[in-house]
Design a protein around this motif. Structure first.
Motif, PDB file in Angstrom:
ATOM      1  N   LEU A 139     -33.343  17.147 -67.122  1.00  0.00           N
ATOM      2  CA  LEU A 139     -32.026  17.592 -67.014  1.00  0.00           C
ATOM      3  C   LEU A 139     -31.759  19.014 -66.581  1.00  0.00           C
ATOM      4  O   LEU A 139     -32.743  19.711 -67.420  1.00  0.00           O
ATOM      5  N   PHE A 140     -31.180  19.486 -65.774  1.00  0.00           N
ATOM      6  CA  PHE A 140     -31.241  20.983 -65.466  1.00  0.00           C
ATOM      7  C   PHE A 140     -29.899  21.449 -64.800  1.00  0.00           C
ATOM      8  O   PHE A 140     -29.295  20.636 -64.367  1.00  0.00           O
ATOM      9  N   PRO A 141     -29.762  22.655 -64.747  1.00  0.00           N
ATOM     10  CA  PRO A 141     -28.387  23.076 -64.272  1.00  0.00           C
ATOM     11  C   PRO A 141     -28.375  22.959 -62.825  1.00  0.00           C
ATOM     12  O   PRO A 141     -29.213  23.017 -62.126  1.00  0.00           O
ATOM     13  N   GLY A 142     -27.098  22.611 -62.145  1.00  0.00           N
ATOM     14  CA  GLY A 142     -27.045  21.972 -60.931  1.00  0.00           C
ATOM     15  C   GLY A 142     -27.383  23.392 -59.840  1.00  0.00           C
ATOM     16  O   GLY A 142     -27.807  23.163 -58.794  1.00  0.00           O
ATOM     17  N   TRP A 143     -27.252  24.618 -60.482  1.00  0.00           N
ATOM     18  CA  TRP A 143     -27.543  25.736 -59.343  1.00  0.00           C
ATOM     19  C   TRP A 143     -28.949  25.979 -59.352  1.00  0.00           C
ATOM     20  O   TRP A 143     -29.497  26.813 -58.268  1.00  0.00           O
ATOM     21  N   LEU A 144     -29.964  25.306 -60.286  1.00  0.00           N
ATOM     22  CA  LEU A 144     -31.408  25.500 -60.151  1.00  0.00           C
ATOM     23  C   LEU A 144     -32.212  24.780 -59.043  1.00  0.00           C
ATOM     24  O   LEU A 144     -32.025  23.737 -58.787  1.00  0.00           O
ATOM     25  N   LYS A 145     -32.756  25.732 -58.069  1.00  0.00           N
ATOM     26  CA  LYS A 145     -33.531  25.012 -57.052  1.00  0.00           C
ATOM     27  C   LYS A 145     -34.617  24.585 -57.430  1.00  0.00           C
ATOM     28  O   LYS A 145     -35.239  24.849 -58.507  1.00  0.00           O
ATOM     29  N   HIS A 146     -35.087  23.321 -56.784  1.00  0.00           N
ATOM     30  CA  HIS A 146     -36.078  22.644 -57.242  1.00  0.00           C
ATOM     31  C   HIS A 146     -36.818  21.782 -55.865  1.00  0.00           C
ATOM     32  O   HIS A 146     -36.117  21.564 -54.923  1.00  0.00           O
ATOM     33  N   ARG A 147     -37.918  21.363 -56.052  1.00  0.00           N
ATOM     34  CA  ARG A 147     -38.667  20.580 -55.061  1.00  0.00           C
ATOM     35  C   ARG A 147     -39.865  19.772 -55.607  1.00  0.00           C
ATOM     36  O   ARG A 147     -39.938  19.837 -57.007  1.00  0.00           O
ATOM     37  N   THR A 148     -40.428  19.026 -54.948  1.00  0.00           N
ATOM     38  CA  THR A 148     -41.697  18.214 -55.285  1.00  0.00           C
ATOM     39  C   THR A 148     -42.734  18.404 -54.733  1.00  0.00           C
ATOM     40  O   THR A 148     -42.829  18.946 -53.586  1.00  0.00           O
ATOM     41  N   LYS A 149     -43.891  18.286 -55.284  1.00  0.00           N
ATOM     42  CA  LYS A 149     -45.051  18.258 -54.612  1.00  0.00           C
ATOM     43  C   LYS A 149     -45.452  16.811 -53.902  1.00  0.00           C
ATOM     44  O   LYS A 149     -44.801  15.886 -54.169  1.00  0.00           O
ATOM     45  N   PHE A 150     -46.223  16.867 -52.881  1.00  0.00           N
ATOM     46  CA  PHE A 150     -46.420  15.722 -52.113  1.00  0.00           C
ATOM     47  C   PHE A 150     -47.090  14.685 -52.956  1.00  0.00           C
ATOM     48  O   PHE A 150     -47.764  14.979 -53.990  1.00  0.00           O
ATOM     49  N   ASN A 151     -46.651  13.351 -52.440  1.00  0.00           N
ATOM     50  CA  ASN A 151     -47.263  12.138 -53.415  1.00  0.00           C
ATOM     51  C   ASN A 151     -48.724  11.896 -52.401  1.00  0.00           C
ATOM     52  O   ASN A 151     -48.814  11.716 -51.214  1.00  0.00           O
ATOM     53  N   LEU A 152     -49.937  12.028 -53.403  1.00  0.00           N
ATOM     54  CA  LEU A 152     -51.319  12.073 -52.559  1.00  0.00           C
ATOM     55  C   LEU A 152     -51.782  10.678 -53.055  1.00  0.00           C
ATOM     56  O   LEU A 152     -53.043  10.655 -52.461  1.00  0.00           O
ATOM     57  N   ILE A 153     -51.148   9.629 -53.213  1.00  0.00           N
ATOM     58  CA  ILE A 153     -51.702   8.357 -53.461  1.00  0.00           C
ATOM     59  C   ILE A 153     -50.779   7.142 -52.831  1.00  0.00           C
ATOM     60  O   ILE A 153     -49.717   7.417 -52.571  1.00  0.00           O
TER      61      ILE A 153
END
Length: 206
Positions: free
Chosen positions: A168-182
């Motif tokens: 859980l994190f603040p709604g304003w906090l930018k985020h992303r993910t790394k690529f799925n490698l498998i």
């Protein structure tokens, strides 16, 4: 005296004995995610989401064992931050992402939602960890760091993903993910939280 100031409070926890219910949850959720144009999303690369089609998954199928868990912990997170007890958080939106090999989620935030979160139905680090972005990165990146190429190459906070993990994190906090490698699908529940109570001026009930 050295002090660290202006921290950002996030929340991580695990669903105890999640493996006992994992297959049941996968079997319920997968049919909702059609691999077609309707379930493509501008933030997802080579991936699919119900964000544009079904944003209330918890009302379409019975996943109360998970939503009860989420609600319990978002209440704890709300109190930890110090938000008012006159209103309470609730699940506003809940959708599902399916990220196959080669897929990822681009940088974004969930403004104007107060809180956001993710619950991992099926995930492990090789499928793409969560990256929470430092809101000061544009400024910090211009500073004269001693070790520019290594320690300060990125200002992201990386979170290892796994089955049954809730973040859980603040709604304003930018985020992303790394690529799925498998060659396995990362299956993720995304959540937006609102808040409601008797002192609010809009018609909203818990």
């Amino acid at each position: 005296m050295i002090k660290q100031i202006f921290p950002t409070t996030i929340y991580e926890t695990y669903f105890e004995n999640y493996q006992d219910i994992k297959q049941e949850m996968v079997d319920k959720i997968i049919p909702l995610i059609k691999s077609n144009d309707d379930n493509k999303h501008q933030l997802l690369i080579n991936s699919f989401s119900t964000a544009n089609t079904v944003r209330d998954v918890h009302k379409k199928i019975d996943i109360s064992v998970i939503t009860d868990f989420i609600n319990f912990h978002v209440d704890k997170y709300w109190k930890e931050i110090g938000f008012t007890s006159f209103v309470k958080p609730y699940i506003l939106h809940l959708w599902v992402n399916k990220i196959p090999m080669g897929g990822n989620l681009a940088s974004h935030n969930h403004n104007p939602n107060i809180m956001a979160g993710v619950f991992y139905i099926s995930a492990k680090p090789e499928m793409g960890n969560l990256l929470l972005e430092n809101p000061m990165e544009l400024l910090l990146g211009r500073m004269p760091w001693e070790n520019q190429e290594q320690k300060y190459l990125t200002f992201d906070h990386e979170i290892d993903v796994c089955d049954g993990k809730l973040v859980l994190f603040p709604g304003w906090l930018k985020h992303r993910t790394k690529f799925n490698l498998i060659d396995e699908n990362r299956i993720v529940i995304g959540i937006n939280f609102g808040c409601a109570g008797p002192n609010l001026t809009f018609n909203e009930t818990l």
